[in-house]
Design an enzyme around this catalytic site. Structure first.
Site, short mmCIF file in Angstrom:
data_model
loop_
_atom_site.label_atom_id
_atom_site.label_comp_id
_atom_site.label_asym_id
_atom_site.label_seq_id
_atom_site.Cartn_x
_atom_site.Cartn_y
_atom_site.Cartn_z
N TYR A 150 0.88 -1.34 -0.03
CA TYR A 150 0.13 -0.06 0.00
C TYR A 150 0.72 1.27 -0.04
O TYR A 150 1.72 1.25 0.72
CB TYR A 150 -0.96 -0.11 1.31
CG TYR A 150 -1.62 1.30 1.48
CD1 TYR A 150 -2.99 1.40 0.60
CD2 TYR A 150 -1.57 2.12 2.35
CE1 TYR A 150 -3.86 2.54 0.46
CE2 TYR A 150 -2.41 3.38 2.62
CZ TYR A 150 -3.50 3.48 1.67
OH TYR A 150 -4.24 4.59 1.87
N ASP A 245 9.37 2.78 -0.44
CA ASP A 245 8.22 3.41 0.40
C ASP A 245 8.61 3.16 1.81
O ASP A 245 8.09 1.90 1.95
CB ASP A 245 6.85 3.16 0.06
CG ASP A 245 5.75 3.81 0.57
OD1 ASP A 245 6.50 4.42 1.34
OD2 ASP A 245 4.63 3.59 0.43
N LYS A 273 4.65 9.10 8.74
CA LYS A 273 4.41 8.56 10.26
C LYS A 273 5.41 8.86 11.03
O LYS A 273 5.15 9.89 11.65
CB LYS A 273 4.44 6.92 9.93
CG LYS A 273 3.24 6.49 9.00
CD LYS A 273 2.70 5.15 9.12
CE LYS A 273 1.43 4.89 8.50
NZ LYS A 273 1.45 4.19 7.11
C1 LIG Z 1 0.82 4.58 5.84
C2 LIG Z 1 1.43 4.43 4.52
C3 LIG Z 1 1.19 5.13 3.45
C4 LIG Z 1 0.31 6.12 3.29
O1 LIG Z 1 0.36 7.17 4.34
P1 LIG Z 1 -0.64 8.30 4.73
O2 LIG Z 1 -0.21 9.32 5.75
O3 LIG Z 1 -1.83 7.43 5.36
O4 LIG Z 1 -1.21 8.86 3.44
C5 LIG Z 1 2.14 4.86 2.28
N1 LIG Z 1 3.01 3.80 2.38
C6 LIG Z 1 2.99 3.23 3.32
C7 LIG Z 1 4.18 2.27 3.38
C8 LIG Z 1 2.16 3.36 4.45
O5 LIG Z 1 2.41 2.45 5.55
#
Ligand SMILES: *Cc1c(COP(=O)(O)O)cnc(C)c1O
Length: 437
Positions: A150, A245, A273
């Site tokens: 994701y 990511d 995060k």
């Molecule tokens: C949480 C997450 C996202 C999205 O981040 P948001 O701040 O919720 O938009 C993208 N990539 C990864 C790997 C994530 O865990």
């Protein structure tokens, strides 16, 4: 569907009824509705360290940590001080403030491949911008992503794999026209053959490969040995941009993220995060050569009214400084305590004759209700999600708050104690006994 529970739930239920009249599903992010675990959503009113309290005054050991950011625990005094201090000077100016370079310095020194970084307000924005940048840099259209990874909710990333290997992605959400995903190739994770095949079929057309170097968003699924190295070699050979990511893994699986842990450097990194310390932040960065294509220096447009917000920068700096100064203590301890927790619960399951397998990298982990092993979306999706739902509800009744989905990683943080872990293992023993009954 109301679950049978001895916990008080009246206040959370009342708050949910009120919210649901005005907000779709009563929530501002779908997983909070507890839909896949057959429980009623909790309304959290406060947190301290590793514990949270709901509106009915139930106390829980929290293994969500706001889905990753709160590695230092809830209401951490240093982070709170930093936010309060910044707020007293005003909350937003839409102009540069000194704290942006402070956070940039902390991020860049932890991620040596990055020479420049741009702050945005969410992980979604970070990955969306990084992909735009990869396309601008390579002047190519196609992107490769992996099933079960994701990267936020940008249109081109909301895809499911079509049938067969290296097929074009099909929209994974209503409201996304096929044309918007026609350049997205959705491939199975942990399968280098599929990546080779895609590069063969779309020679000189693939702008980037984006991957969670440790997947957290189909539950925790680590990359197999040599997988990330393989992605690095293929993208280098094909002059395609490799994007790690690290929104979840950055400052989580090691201070310098998965790229430090595995010693593999991508071309671009996305973050979020933890770098916001619980406030809304995202970031993307890489070499100056690539990053200088971003406006105002270059032709790739990207902007944000609240980007680099001073409260978020302050919270991020306070969090990263603590992690930096205590990293030789924090990360080994997180690893050890998480290992004890994951094995303790797995042993309890085995004793109760319940078949599950577990994946863990540092303080990121998942118990999958399948014999496993789980190494990609195909194997993860064999999990018994009904059983997970019953386990989740039983744990909640025993004061343990796990992610309300089989397919979300759980986290341990610096404020979890050996006592928290023991209590959680005891709760799991009782939960598994009830599952068997
Ligand atoms: C949480 C997450 C996202 C999205 O981040 P948001 O701040 O919720 O938009 C993208 N990539 C990864 C790997 C994530 O865990």
């Amino acid at each position: 569907m109301p679950s049978i529970t001895s916990r008080k739930t009246e206040q959370s239920r009342r708050l949910q009824e009120r919210a649901a009249r005005m907000i779709p599903g009563g929530v501002n992010s779908p997983v909070r509705a507890f839909g896949s675990v057959g429980a009623e959503p909790l309304f959290i009113v406060r947190g301290k360290g590793s514990h949270v309290w709901d509106a009915d005054e139930n106390e829980y050991i929290d293994y969500i940590g706001s889905w990753g950011p709160l590695i230092l625990g809830h209401a951490e005094p240093g982070v709170l001080d930093a936010i309060l201090g910044a707020a007293c000077n005003g909350t937003s100016f839409g102009a540069s403030t000194p704290s942006e370079a402070d956070l940039a310095e902390l991020v860049l020194s932890a991620f040596p491949h990055m020479q420049k970084v741009r702050f945005v307000s969410s992980g979604t924005e970070a990955t969306m911008s990084a992909i735009r940048l990869a396309r601008a840099y390579t002047k190519r259209k196609f992107i490769v992503k992996f099933e079960g990874c994701y990267h936020g909710h940008a249109d081109c990333l909301l895809v499911k794999a079509g049938s067969g290997v290296a097929t074009l992605g099909i929209p994974g959400s209503a409201g996304v026209p096929e044309e918007f995903t026609q350049f997205t190739l959705a491939l199975p994770f942990n399968n280098l053959g599929a990546v080779e095949h895609a590069f063969h079929k779309f020679k000189h057309e693939i702008a980037c490969v984006i991957v969670e170097p440790v997947v957290g968003n189909m539950g925790c699924v680590p990359a197999a040995d040599d997988y990330l190295v393989g992605l690095r070699l293929i993208t280098e050979r094909e002059r395609s941009v490799l994007i790690f990511d690290e929104v979840m893994t950055g400052f989580r699986v090691a201070y310098g993220g998965a790229q430090e842990l595995y010693n593999i450097l991508p071309d671009l990194t996305t973050m979020g995060k933890i770098i916001g310390g619980g406030l809304p932040v995202g970031a993307y960065g890489g070499s100056s050569e690539i990053m200088d294509l971003v406006a105002p220096l270059g032709p790739m447009y990207q902007a944000g009214t609240l980007s680099g917000n001073p409260l978020a920068m302050a919270a991020g700096c306070a969090t990263l400084k603590q992690l930096r100064d205590r990293k030789s203590e924090i990360y080994p301890r997180l690893d050890k305590l998480s290992g004890e927790l994951v094995h303790g619960v797995a042993a309890a399951a085995q004793e109760a004759g319940i078949r599950l397998c577990h994946n863990r990298v540092g303080s990121m982990f998942t118990w999958f209700f399948t014999p496993g092993p789980v190494r990609d979306w195909d194997s993860a999706s064999k999990s018994n999600t009904d059983m997970f739902g019953r386990f989740f509800r039983a744990m909640l009744d025993h004061g343990v708050y796990l992610p309300p989905s089989q397919y979300e990683a759980a986290f341990l943080g610096a404020t979890h104690t050996a006592e928290d872990v023991q209590k959680t293992i005891t709760a799991a023993k009782e939960a598994f006994a009830a599952l068997r009954a």
